[in-house]
Write an enzyme that holds these catalytic residues in place. Structure first.
Site, PDB file in Angstrom:
ATOM      1  N   ASP A  45       0.797  -1.226   0.000  1.00 54.75           N
ATOM      2  CA  ASP A  45       0.000   0.000   0.000  1.00 54.75           C
ATOM      3  C   ASP A  45       0.824   1.266   0.000  1.00 54.75           C
ATOM      4  O   ASP A  45       2.034   1.265  -0.022  1.00 54.75           O
ATOM      5  CB  ASP A  45      -1.050   0.136   1.115  1.00 54.75           C
ATOM      6  N   LYS A  67      -3.864   3.102  -0.399  1.00 54.41           N
ATOM      7  CA  LYS A  67      -4.887   4.038   0.038  1.00 54.41           C
ATOM      8  C   LYS A  67      -4.149   5.325   0.313  1.00 54.41           C
ATOM      9  O   LYS A  67      -3.173   5.348   1.031  1.00 54.41           O
ATOM     10  CB  LYS A  67      -5.521   3.580   1.340  1.00 54.41           C
ATOM     11  N   MET A 183      -3.342   9.122  12.248  1.00 61.76           N
ATOM     12  CA  MET A 183      -4.426   9.646  11.396  1.00 61.76           C
ATOM     13  C   MET A 183      -5.166  10.798  12.076  1.00 61.76           C
ATOM     14  O   MET A 183      -6.390  10.901  11.985  1.00 61.76           O
ATOM     15  CB  MET A 183      -5.432   8.513  11.058  1.00 61.76           C
TER      16      MET A 183
HETATM   17  N1  SAH Z   1       0.275   0.383  10.393  1.00 62.87           N
HETATM   18  C1  SAH Z   1       0.811   1.711  10.384  1.00 62.87           C
HETATM   19  C2  SAH Z   1      -0.255   2.749  10.619  1.00 62.87           C
HETATM   20  C3  SAH Z   1      -1.280   2.848   9.542  1.00 62.87           C
HETATM   21  S1  SAH Z   1      -2.474   4.062   9.871  1.00 62.87           S
HETATM   22  C4  SAH Z   1       1.912   1.828  11.429  1.00 62.87           C
HETATM   23  O1  SAH Z   1       2.125   0.917  12.232  1.00 62.87           O
HETATM   24  O2  SAH Z   1       2.598   2.842  11.440  1.00 62.87           O
HETATM   25  C5  SAH Z   1      -1.908   5.396   8.883  1.00 62.87           C
HETATM   26  C6  SAH Z   1      -1.349   6.497   9.728  1.00 62.87           C
HETATM   27  O3  SAH Z   1      -0.070   6.150  10.215  1.00 62.87           O
HETATM   28  C7  SAH Z   1      -1.134   7.809   9.003  1.00 62.87           C
HETATM   29  O4  SAH Z   1      -2.322   8.551   8.898  1.00 62.87           O
HETATM   30  C8  SAH Z   1      -0.152   8.493   9.921  1.00 62.87           C
HETATM   31  O5  SAH Z   1      -0.787   9.017  11.043  1.00 62.87           O
HETATM   32  C9  SAH Z   1       0.688   7.317  10.374  1.00 62.87           C
HETATM   33  N2  SAH Z   1       1.927   7.174   9.611  1.00 62.87           N
HETATM   34  C10 SAH Z   1       2.324   6.113   8.885  1.00 62.87           C
HETATM   35  N3  SAH Z   1       3.559   6.313   8.381  1.00 62.87           N
HETATM   36  C11 SAH Z   1       3.946   7.527   8.803  1.00 62.87           C
HETATM   37  C12 SAH Z   1       5.126   8.296   8.645  1.00 62.87           C
HETATM   38  N4  SAH Z   1       6.176   7.868   7.926  1.00 62.87           N
HETATM   39  N5  SAH Z   1       5.193   9.499   9.242  1.00 62.87           N
HETATM   40  C13 SAH Z   1       4.175   9.952   9.992  1.00 62.87           C
HETATM   41  N6  SAH Z   1       3.044   9.283  10.149  1.00 62.87           N
HETATM   42  C14 SAH Z   1       2.924   8.078   9.586  1.00 62.87           C
END
Ligand code: SAH
Length: 514
Positions: A45, A67, A183
């Protein structure tokens, strides 16, 4: 021996749900990487960095199901689930790559439940979740004995107008030390409001980190009462994490990632594909965001006649002179093709233009007999002349279009010189990509490591110089390259004292420090 029925049955495949980590591709786990290397299908994704894809087998099937925000879903969750089931049933090794950790706000649980329904084998490989990465890369230890002993990961995605929330605001606001919201950018005003309404000190520090752990990371700080405005003013958009708590104060001391000297500097490295890696690695070590733009590519010569003829009588030569790494690689490539090896080079002594060139020679089992003090073609010519070349037979394997100074100087001093074309520079495929990067105006600096990178680069820029090069700085590896640039009207902003890649990186760091 296999029976007929065993042959007929498709061996069932397996699904590996793997956390890709937060953005920096090297933050994937070793296990995740090993599995990725043997994937037959990779389903990934938006937040799983595409930089990881190059580690999967070239013939793997890649499916983007990304997404982006909540605007547009390339595939529905149901479609993704079905895809995993279908590929596994067809006997394939499927890697399902998700950003961060697959079980933290990643709907990984739902995908696995679906596999269970069909009895499909799976494994789950955890990943570095973006919350810990964002805090760490923003210089915030997410827990600390003196500040907090509890931590919560919370989704900020909930509809704020919903009457009943799944988030127990009354409990978390004061009951937990560090709060991390995933998020949460869109709903930041209501998140802040809920925290304050439920008793959290409005002066509690907050850091918001976008694209954590990547070269384009950005972070801003405020307090619960100010952060929504700060984020709005800074134009921070998802993906970003919101970290709330006293630990954020430690950032003043610990902010290591963003303090690296080339952080937020986007540098176009103009080299051939084969050569770019060392320069890119060293620049990235210093925090730079590198765009690799090959301005030249190399191919074997149209004919090997010249070299073959020389190799057939190689013991007649007194010197073999190499003015570039490429010349060495192509020379030995051909030598081996002819069924020969380094032992056949017994006659001539070997000269190398610099230490890097000499090191590559050593890979082929040859110690350079001569390395000039000045690592240029002129320097090489001068040192060879100083040794005495009168009457010596000298072979120079080199590019089709090369500077004549080396053979000319040697000839003037009485040597019998033969040049053999062992490779030629050609126009690479990614011209357009580089032009777009420049036109976007994001590139701060362009590096040149040879005269041909300058001329090829300018050829690519064409008549759009004013448009493409406004505000861009230029670095040249040495005086010859700089001179070529000047001759073409390019102003070189910096140049190292010794003509090596590490020295060039030091000079770039100094430039931005100054
Ligand atoms: N499974 C992922 C989270 C998915 S939900 C994890 O463990 O990190 C998606 C959210 O993750 C985004 O809206 C943001 O808030 C956060 N996110 C994911 N990658 C990011 C990054 N490199 N920097 C900042 N926020 C991030």
């Amino acid at each position: 021996m296999t029976t007929n029925s065993q042959q007929a049955a498709v061996r069932p495949g397996k699904v590996y749900l793997i956390g890709a980590g937060p953005g920096d591709p090297t933050l994937i786990t070793v296990k995740g990487m090993e599995l990725l290397k043997r994937a037959q299908v990779v389903v990934y994704d938006y937040l799983a960095t595409p930089k990881l894809l190059k580690f999967a087998p070239k013939d793997a099937q890649f499916v983007y199901v990304g997404k982006k925000g909540n605007v547009h879903h390339a595939h529905t969750q149901e479609e993704i689930n079905q895809m995993l089931v279908d590929h596994a049933r067809a006997g394939r090794t499927v890697v399902r790559l998700k950003g961060g950790d697959p079980f933290i706000f990643g709907r990984g649980g739902e995908e696995i439940e679906e596999l269970c329904k069909y009895d499909i084998a799976f494994e789950v490989v955890p990943g570095v979740t973006s919350a810990t990465a964002a805090a760490t890369y923003a210089g915030v230890p997410i827990t600390h004995r003196e500040y907090t002993s509890s931590l919560a990961f919370i989704t900020g995605h909930e509809d704020p107008t919903k009457d009943t929330s799944n988030v127990a605001w009354d409990k978390i606001s004061t009951g937990i030390g560090t709060l991390v919201f995933y998020m949460g950018i869109k709903n930041l005003p209501s998140i802040a409001e809920n925290l304050i309404k439920n008793g959290r000190d409005p002066k509690t520090p907050v850091v918001v980190v976008r694209w954590a752990s990547t070269p384009i990371q950005r972070s801003v700080v405020g307090t619960i009462e100010t952060i929504a405005q700060v984020v709005k003013d800074a134009g921070i958009t998802p993906p970003a994490l919101v970290v709330v708590g006293e630990v954020v104060k430690l950032r003043d001391k610990i902010n290591w990632f963003e303090k690296r000297p080339l952080f937020n500097k986007r540098i176009l490295v103009t080299r051939t594909r084969e050569q770019a890696s060392e320069l890119v690695r060293l620049l990235e070590d210093q925090g730079a965001d590198c765009v690799e733009g090959a301005t030249i590519a190399m191919e074997p010569p149209e004919s090997w006649e010249e070299l073959d003829a020389a190799l057939d009588q190689i013991s007649d030569y007194q010197w073999l002179a190499f003015a570039s790494i490429n010349a060495i690689r192509y020379f030995f490539g051909r030598l081996h093709e002819k069924g020969m090896d380094s032992r056949d080079l017994k006659g001539p002594r070997v000269a190398a233009v610099g230490i890097a060139t000499a090191e590559v020679l050593r890979e082929y089992g040859i110690r350079a007999d001569l390395i000039p003090e000045e690592y240029t073609g002129d320097g090489l010519a001068a040192s060879m002349v100083a040794q005495g070349v009168k009457g010596a037979k000298i072979l120079i394997p080199r590019a089709k279009k090369a500077r004549e100074i080396l053979p000319e100087t040697l000839r003037e001093n009485g040597a019998e010189v033969e040049v053999a074309t062992v490779y030629q520079n050609v126009r690479p495929k990614d011209y357009e990509m580089v032009r777009e990067e420049l036109a976007a105006g994001d590139i701060h600096m362009v590096t040149f490591t040879s005269s041909s990178t300058v001329t090829n680069f300018l050829e690519m820029v064409g008549n759009d110089r004013d448009k493409l090069l406004a505000g861009v700085k230029f670095a040249a590896i040495g005086p010859i390259t700089a001179k070529t640039a000047k001759k073409h009207g390019l102003n070189i902003d910096l140049q190292p004292l010794t003509y090596t890649i590490p020295a060039m990186v030091d000079a770039i760091v100094d430039h931005y420090k100054g």
